[in-house]
Motif scaffolding. Structure first.
Motif, mmCIF file in Angstrom:
data_model
loop_
_atom_site.group_PDB
_atom_site.id
_atom_site.type_symbol
_atom_site.label_atom_id
_atom_site.label_comp_id
_atom_site.label_asym_id
_atom_site.label_seq_id
_atom_site.Cartn_x
_atom_site.Cartn_y
_atom_site.Cartn_z
ATOM 1 N N PRO A 105 0.810 -1.238 0.000
ATOM 2 C CA PRO A 105 0.000 0.000 0.000
ATOM 3 C C PRO A 105 0.832 1.271 0.000
ATOM 4 C CG PRO A 105 -0.905 -1.598 1.553
ATOM 5 C CD PRO A 105 0.409 -2.137 1.114
ATOM 6 N N LYS A 106 2.002 1.242 0.634
ATOM 7 C CA LYS A 106 2.892 2.411 0.606
ATOM 8 C C LYS A 106 3.414 2.657 -0.807
ATOM 9 C CE LYS A 106 2.825 2.597 5.190
ATOM 10 N NZ LYS A 106 2.216 3.711 5.952
ATOM 11 N N LEU A 107 3.762 1.571 -1.506
ATOM 12 C CA LEU A 107 4.265 1.721 -2.865
ATOM 13 C C LEU A 107 3.174 2.238 -3.801
ATOM 14 C CD1 LEU A 107 6.343 -1.576 -3.245
ATOM 15 C CD2 LEU A 107 7.146 0.677 -2.534
ATOM 16 N N SER A 108 1.945 1.775 -3.609
ATOM 17 C CA SER A 108 0.852 2.214 -4.471
ATOM 18 C C SER A 108 0.510 3.681 -4.257
ATOM 19 C CB SER A 108 -0.386 1.357 -4.225
ATOM 20 O OG SER A 108 -0.842 1.498 -2.901
ATOM 21 N N ASN A 109 0.930 4.254 -3.137
ATOM 22 C CA ASN A 109 0.708 5.673 -2.874
ATOM 23 C C ASN A 109 1.837 6.550 -3.401
ATOM 24 O OD1 ASN A 109 -1.767 5.281 -1.596
ATOM 25 N ND2 ASN A 109 -0.806 4.989 0.410
ATOM 26 N N GLY A 110 2.845 5.958 -4.032
ATOM 27 C CA GLY A 110 3.914 6.737 -4.649
ATOM 28 C C GLY A 110 5.264 6.635 -3.983
ATOM 29 N N ALA A 111 5.411 5.835 -2.936
ATOM 30 C CA ALA A 111 6.703 5.725 -2.251
ATOM 31 C C ALA A 111 7.613 4.757 -2.988
ATOM 32 C CB ALA A 111 6.492 5.251 -0.804
ATOM 33 N N ASP A 112 8.913 4.962 -2.862
ATOM 34 C CA ASP A 112 9.901 4.020 -3.382
ATOM 35 C C ASP A 112 10.167 2.939 -2.339
ATOM 36 O OD1 ASP A 112 10.278 5.364 -5.824
ATOM 37 O OD2 ASP A 112 11.645 6.785 -4.862
ATOM 38 N N LEU A 113 10.724 1.822 -2.785
ATOM 39 C CA LEU A 113 11.061 0.734 -1.870
ATOM 40 C C LEU A 113 12.352 1.084 -1.137
ATOM 41 C CD1 LEU A 113 10.456 -2.087 -0.776
ATOM 42 C CD2 LEU A 113 11.768 -3.030 -2.686
ATOM 43 N N MET A 114 12.273 1.180 0.191
ATOM 44 C CA MET A 114 13.428 1.530 1.009
ATOM 45 C C MET A 114 14.159 0.268 1.451
ATOM 46 S SD MET A 114 12.841 4.707 0.746
ATOM 47 C CE MET A 114 14.009 5.495 1.848
ATOM 48 N N LEU A 115 15.416 0.440 1.829
ATOM 49 C CA LEU A 115 16.237 -0.700 2.227
ATOM 50 C C LEU A 115 15.695 -1.453 3.439
ATOM 51 C CD1 LEU A 115 19.873 0.578 1.635
ATOM 52 C CD2 LEU A 115 18.777 -1.382 0.571
ATOM 53 N N PRO A 116 15.114 -0.797 4.450
ATOM 54 C CA PRO A 116 14.563 -1.577 5.564
ATOM 55 C C PRO A 116 13.408 -2.493 5.160
ATOM 56 C CG PRO A 116 14.913 0.698 6.241
ATOM 57 C CD PRO A 116 15.130 0.649 4.770
ATOM 58 N N GLY A 117 12.758 -2.211 4.025
ATOM 59 C CA GLY A 117 11.661 -3.054 3.574
ATOM 60 C C GLY A 117 12.079 -4.217 2.719
ATOM 61 N N VAL A 118 13.361 -4.343 2.382
ATOM 62 C CA VAL A 118 13.856 -5.448 1.546
ATOM 63 C C VAL A 118 14.266 -6.604 2.448
ATOM 64 C CG1 VAL A 118 15.578 -6.146 -0.154
ATOM 65 C CG2 VAL A 118 14.624 -3.835 -0.226
ATOM 66 N N VAL A 119 13.793 -7.794 2.121
ATOM 67 C CA VAL A 119 14.162 -8.998 2.880
ATOM 68 C C VAL A 119 15.521 -9.474 2.378
ATOM 69 C CG1 VAL A 119 13.515 -11.360 3.450
ATOM 70 C CG2 VAL A 119 11.743 -9.610 3.161
ATOM 71 N N PRO A 120 16.558 -9.489 3.223
ATOM 72 C CA PRO A 120 17.880 -9.929 2.763
ATOM 73 C C PRO A 120 17.861 -11.403 2.376
ATOM 74 C CG PRO A 120 18.020 -8.736 4.854
ATOM 75 C CD PRO A 120 16.584 -9.024 4.624
ATOM 76 N N VAL A 121 18.621 -11.696 1.329
ATOM 77 C CA VAL A 121 18.683 -13.080 0.834
ATOM 78 C C VAL A 121 19.858 -13.812 1.457
ATOM 79 C CG1 VAL A 121 18.911 -14.528 -1.211
ATOM 80 C CG2 VAL A 121 17.583 -12.417 -1.328
ATOM 81 N N GLY A 122 21.011 -13.212 1.471
ATOM 82 C CA GLY A 122 22.201 -13.862 2.008
ATOM 83 C C GLY A 122 22.809 -13.050 3.124
ATOM 84 N N THR A 123 24.104 -13.163 3.261
ATOM 85 C CA THR A 123 24.837 -12.417 4.291
ATOM 86 C C THR A 123 26.018 -11.715 3.632
ATOM 87 O OG1 THR A 123 26.166 -14.369 4.800
ATOM 88 C CG2 THR A 123 24.195 -13.991 6.146
ATOM 89 N N GLY A 124 26.499 -10.683 4.304
ATOM 90 C CA GLY A 124 27.668 -9.982 3.805
ATOM 91 C C GLY A 124 27.369 -9.191 2.546
ATOM 92 N N MET A 125 28.327 -9.176 1.636
ATOM 93 C CA MET A 125 28.198 -8.401 0.408
ATOM 94 C C MET A 125 27.131 -8.966 -0.523
ATOM 95 S SD MET A 125 30.384 -5.900 0.637
ATOM 96 C CE MET A 125 30.659 -5.348 -1.032
ATOM 97 N N ASN A 126 26.750 -10.225 -0.329
ATOM 98 C CA ASN A 126 25.727 -10.835 -1.178
ATOM 99 C C ASN A 126 24.315 -10.661 -0.618
ATOM 100 O OD1 ASN A 126 27.674 -11.828 -2.981
ATOM 101 N ND2 ASN A 126 28.017 -13.641 -1.703
ATOM 102 N N MET A 127 24.163 -9.777 0.351
ATOM 103 C CA MET A 127 22.861 -9.610 0.981
ATOM 104 C C MET A 127 21.813 -9.127 -0.017
ATOM 105 S SD MET A 127 21.923 -7.216 4.255
ATOM 106 C CE MET A 127 23.085 -8.115 5.294
ATOM 107 N N TYR A 128 22.197 -8.272 -0.960
ATOM 108 C CA TYR A 128 21.283 -7.734 -1.961
ATOM 109 C C TYR A 128 21.633 -8.211 -3.366
ATOM 110 C CZ TYR A 128 20.225 -4.640 1.932
ATOM 111 O OH TYR A 128 19.879 -4.150 3.160
ATOM 112 N N GLY A 129 22.281 -9.356 -3.474
ATOM 113 C CA GLY A 129 22.634 -9.903 -4.774
ATOM 114 C C GLY A 129 23.870 -9.243 -5.345
ATOM 115 N N ARG A 130 24.075 -9.482 -6.622
ATOM 116 C CA ARG A 130 25.213 -8.888 -7.333
ATOM 117 C C ARG A 130 24.656 -8.181 -8.564
ATOM 118 N NH1 ARG A 130 29.383 -8.526 -4.194
ATOM 119 N NH2 ARG A 130 30.776 -8.492 -6.005
#
Length: 592
Positions: A105-130
């Motif tokens: 609902p926040k995104l549908s109101n015009g907000a961008d996706l912030m880093l606290p809302g992203v579910v990390p996949v891995g650990t370290g430098m690979n937390m947000y992929g490559r």
């Protein structure tokens, strides 16, 4: 990018050569896609159109639609970006970031996706992929793997890791429920449910073990078919699962190969004959003839003769064809040549009133071919009011829904809800109360707070006595969570009344003023369009000083027309409309 209304500059179909160039652009933009996936995105016989848009921010872009579905849009760099419909067909076009369901609902109101809302996949430098800076990303939910938004990375994944989970993760371009998604109002209103089953021992074979390639092919084909089915109807859910009974398929194939050679040859010859007959039926000449016969059989008794041949072909023959008819691909090349052959065969009689003006004067409905003609194709019903009904009349908003699962299907089936259908959260309690009164379930105590459950609710709740809140919480815990777009027909119970009044402008001209229609979920631009078409009067929006509300101003006394439009088309209760006494009776009194 498409949250606010855009301006459509042109809508033109693409030629065959242009569709091939678009397909080549897709192959370069998404090199990992297979030919089967490209055929899903751009079918060989699909109607591909190009929309030239100007967004609310002034950006000019092109949108490519396939069978009215927006599939791709151009970025400022000239690259192609897929829409949600394309990702629902082929999910692996883009990499994904996963977020929580409360973020949508926040995104549908015009907000961008912030880093606290992203579910990390891995650990370290690979937390947000490559991923590199500017990489297109799709966003899905924890409870549903189908894409709900598309954007791009403002920084590389390494820079995102160094930000310490602060800042923007994905800049949004296209979101579920925006104006591009709602380009065609008759399309899917619900996000298709796509979940993955937990891993099993079969997913981790021993080293050196041979993997059955046939199982992989069967899994891939069925999963692809499920994805196509999910976008074809809003009530369908997709659940990725491993295919059981593959051994039965292998056994049946082995048994079928043990037949005699003669039987196999006969079967092949019969199948070839069937294929040839099917190909013969799909020729342009036979398609035109079948549409002509279907038009005479279905509409022959209701035709008002004499009838122009061009109107007969446009209004009755073309809608009866399951696929678009191209006269240039037939042997007739022109409509007149085809009708001359139908005249020779005795179907119709045509009279030439003047040069180039031909009318059908009589039809032989007792012709043997018309009597024996049978078709399974049912043409879509055309609305009487024309193209205005194709546009949405009410505003839509993103609502939280629960999807009917296999476990809850026996309960909702008694209340006329199908498996896979989305139900708004606030409506579930109402359904439970209706079920209790419909089944006449007795109260378990004197206070009436608990109810004695029947067999269906006992199996669902594992209880014999429960309260309404307990039943609702148990049912929702066994349903899947999703989102869908719902029309705002009943926005609030304390809506202000629609006020109609008359005013006088310069030159002693009367105008009709209307206020508070937006409180009933009515799309104001569509309402203005209907007023211009129906009343043939200038309609504008007037802003009131020191107020946020707006008024509609229609030239002349149009109180009666507006009242009929609101009550008949928009189904607004008459008690919610004020000012009908100002309407003129429409009768002109003759002066004596």
């Amino acid at each position: 990018m498409f949250l606010k209304p855009y301006k459509l500059r042109s809508n033109a179909p693409l030629k065959g050569s242009e569709s091939k160039k678009l397909r080549q652009r897709l192959e370069k933009s998404f090199p990992d896609t297979t030919s089967e996936q490209l055929n899903l995105l751009i079918p060989s016989k699909g109607a591909v159109t190009q929309l030239k848009l100007t967004t609310h921010g002034g950006t000019q872009t092109n949108v490519f639609c396939v069978d009215k579905l927006p599939m791709f849009f151009e970025l400022e760099s000239g690259d192609l970006a897929p829409t949600l419909y394309a990702l629902w067909l082929v999910p692996n076009l883009l990499p994904y970031y996963t977020t929580f369901r409360e973020v949508l609902p926040k995104l549908s109101n015009g907000a961008d996706l912030m880093l606290p809302g992203v579910v990390p996949v891995g650990t370290g430098m690979n937390m947000y992929g490559r991923h590199r800076q500017g990489q297109l990303m799709a966003v899905n939910l924890v409870s549903n793997h189908s894409a709900v938004a598309i954007g791009y990375l403002p920084r590389s994944s390494d820079d995102l890791y160094m930000c310490g989970r602060q800042g923007v993760a994905v800049k949004m371009l296209h979101i579920f429920g925006d104006k591009l998604w709602g380009h065609e109002p008759t399309l899917v209103q619900q996000v298709p449910l796509k979940k993955t089953t937990p891993l099993t021992k079969d997913d981790f074979p021993e080293l050196g073990a041979k993997i059955d390639s046939q199982k992989k092919e069967v899994n891939a084909k069925l999963t692809l078919a499920d994805i196509v089915a999910a976008t074809s109807s809003p009530d369908t859910t997709v659940v990725d699962s491993t295919i059981p009974n593959v051994e039965k398929l292998e056994i049946s194939e082995s048994v079928s190969h043990e037949g005699d050679n003669k039987n196999s040859l006969e079967g092949n010859s019969e199948s070839n004959c069937n294929d040839e007959s099917e190909e013969a039926e799909i020729t342009p000449d036979s398609q035109l003839k079948n549409a002509f016969l279907a038009a005479l059989k279905n509409n022959g008794k209701n035709l008002h003769l004499p009838l122009l041949t061009s109107n007969f072909y446009r209004l009755y023959v073309v809608p009866e064809a399951p696929q678009p008819i191209d006269l240039k691909k037939t042997k007739y090349k022109k409509l007149s040549n085809f009708l001359n052959e139908m005249i020779d065969q005795g179907f119709i009689v045509v009279r030439e009133e003047s040069k180039g003006v031909d009318k059908i004067t009589s039809i032989d409905l007792e012709h043997p071919e018309i009597i024996n003609f049978i078709t399974d194709f049912k043409p879509p019903k055309q609305s009487i009011e024309g193209e205005a009904q194709d546009q949405p009349l009410f505003r839509s908003e993103l609502t939280e829904t629960y999807i009917v699962t296999d476990e809850t299907a026996p309960f909702f089936a008694k209340m006329n809800y199908k498996r896979g259908e989305g139900i708004p959260t606030a409506q579930i309690k109402k359904i439970v109360r209706e079920y209790i009164s419909k089944q006449n379930l007795p109260k378990a105590d004197a206070t009436g707070s608990t109810i004695q459950l029947d067999e269906t609710l006992e199996k669902l709740c594992n209880l014999k006595i429960a309260s309404v809140s307990q039943i609702c919480s148990t049912i929702t815990s066994k349903m899947e969570y999703s989102y869908q777009m719902c029309e705002l027909k009943g926005v609030a119970s304390n809506k202000p009344l629609i006020q109609m009044s008359l005013a006088t402008r310069s030159g002693n001209k009367k105008v009709t003023l209307i206020s508070n229609i937006e409180c009933y979920g009515i799309i104001v631009p569509e309402f203005i369009k209907l007023c211009k078409q129906g009343a043939a009067a200038s309609t504008t929006v007037v802003k009131l000083p020191h107020q946020k509300a707006e008024q509609l101003q229609i030239q002349g006394n149009q109180v009666r027309f507006v009242y009929n439009l609101l009550t008949e088309t928009y189904k607004v209760p008459p008690k919610c409309i004020l000012g009908l006494e100002l309407a003129k009776d429409g009768k002109k009194h003759k002066k004596k």
